[in-house]
Design a protein around this motif. Structure first.
Motif, mmCIF file in Angstrom:
data_model
loop_
_atom_site.group_PDB
_atom_site.id
_atom_site.type_symbol
_atom_site.label_atom_id
_atom_site.label_comp_id
_atom_site.label_asym_id
_atom_site.label_seq_id
_atom_site.Cartn_x
_atom_site.Cartn_y
_atom_site.Cartn_z
ATOM 1 N N LYS A 137 39.601 40.687 29.277
ATOM 2 C CA LYS A 137 40.163 40.277 30.554
ATOM 3 C C LYS A 137 39.080 39.572 31.368
ATOM 4 C CE LYS A 137 43.587 43.908 31.087
ATOM 5 N NZ LYS A 137 44.011 45.054 31.897
ATOM 6 N N GLN A 139 36.943 38.515 34.424
ATOM 7 C CA GLN A 139 36.615 39.217 35.655
ATOM 8 C C GLN A 139 37.126 38.400 36.843
ATOM 9 O OE1 GLN A 139 35.283 42.188 36.114
ATOM 10 N NE2 GLN A 139 35.160 42.520 33.905
ATOM 11 N N SER A 140 37.938 39.025 37.654
ATOM 12 C CA SER A 140 38.490 38.335 38.812
ATOM 13 C C SER A 140 37.401 38.190 39.873
ATOM 14 C CB SER A 140 39.665 39.131 39.372
ATOM 15 O OG SER A 140 40.161 38.501 40.520
ATOM 16 N N GLU A 141 37.404 37.010 40.509
ATOM 17 C CA GLU A 141 36.414 36.790 41.558
ATOM 18 C C GLU A 141 36.780 37.572 42.809
ATOM 19 O OE1 GLU A 141 35.868 32.659 42.221
ATOM 20 O OE2 GLU A 141 35.462 32.263 40.128
ATOM 21 N N THR A 143 38.393 40.840 44.673
ATOM 22 C CA THR A 143 38.787 42.240 44.541
ATOM 23 C C THR A 143 40.135 42.401 45.234
ATOM 24 O OG1 THR A 143 37.690 42.866 46.591
ATOM 25 C CG2 THR A 143 36.380 42.994 44.564
#
Length: 194
Positions: A137, A139-141, A143
């Protein structure tokens, strides 16, 4: 065995010494049993039957016995059929075992898939690296908190713009006209979402 077969065997024994003694004993037992049975039948019905009728009844009984042995298939044919049926039984056993294997695999697949998907240690141990097609997955910038703050900020900006009057019908029509200039294929129905 019929009387005629036993008699043939007795005659052939005098010519052949290789015949088993067992078959001779069996023939003599069968002949004595048969003769005893015939005598009993004849004695029980001798008062009712004449000599000619008794001979006729014995002759019919012998013919029935002879037809049984004559119509019976030879032992070689029976053994060949037995071999074929045993071979078919073996084939059926193979087919049953394959069916059972496929059934077990079909039923076990969801459980194994779930275990592979959730247990990284199991996946590293049993799934080779060249067969592992999982994608990590990204990593989303943002949160969750950042996304929530951005959503709240956008809602307040839209609310403030509405208060200032930026979404009046005349201004919306100008905006639609500028979009039509950019995309001439745009229909009238596309911008009527009210």
């Amino acid at each position: 065995l019929s009387i005629t077969r036993c008699n043939r065997k007795r005659r052939s024994i005098s010519h052949q010494e290789t015949t088993s003694v067992r078959s001779l004993e069996y023939c003599s037992i069968m002949m004595s049993f048969r003769a005893t049975a015939i005598r009993r039948m004849a004695a029980s019905s001798s008062a009712n039957l004449t000599a000619a009728e008794r001979e006729k009844a014995l002759h019919e009984a012998n013919e029935k016995m002879r037809s049984y042995y004559v119509n019976r298939p030879p032992i070689e044919v029976l053994q060949a059929k037995r071999r074929e049926s045993q071979q078919r039984n073996g084939e059926h056993a193979i087919q049953k075992s394959l069916l059972a294997g496929f059934l077990v695999a079909f039923l076990a697949t969801p459980f194994l898939g779930r275990r592979i998907a959730t247990d990284d240690e199991f996946k590293k141990k049993w799934i080779p690296s060249w067969y592992d097609y999982t994608i990590d997955k990204p990593q989303s910038e943002w949160t969750r908190e950042d996304f929530h703050n951005q959503l709240v900020k956008t809602q307040t900006e839209l609310h403030e713009r509405a208060i200032r009057g930026e979404f009046e019908p005349a201004k919306l029509e100008e905006l639609r006209q500028s979009f039509r200039e950019l995309d001439p294929d745009m229909d009238e129905d596309d911008d009527d979402e009210e």
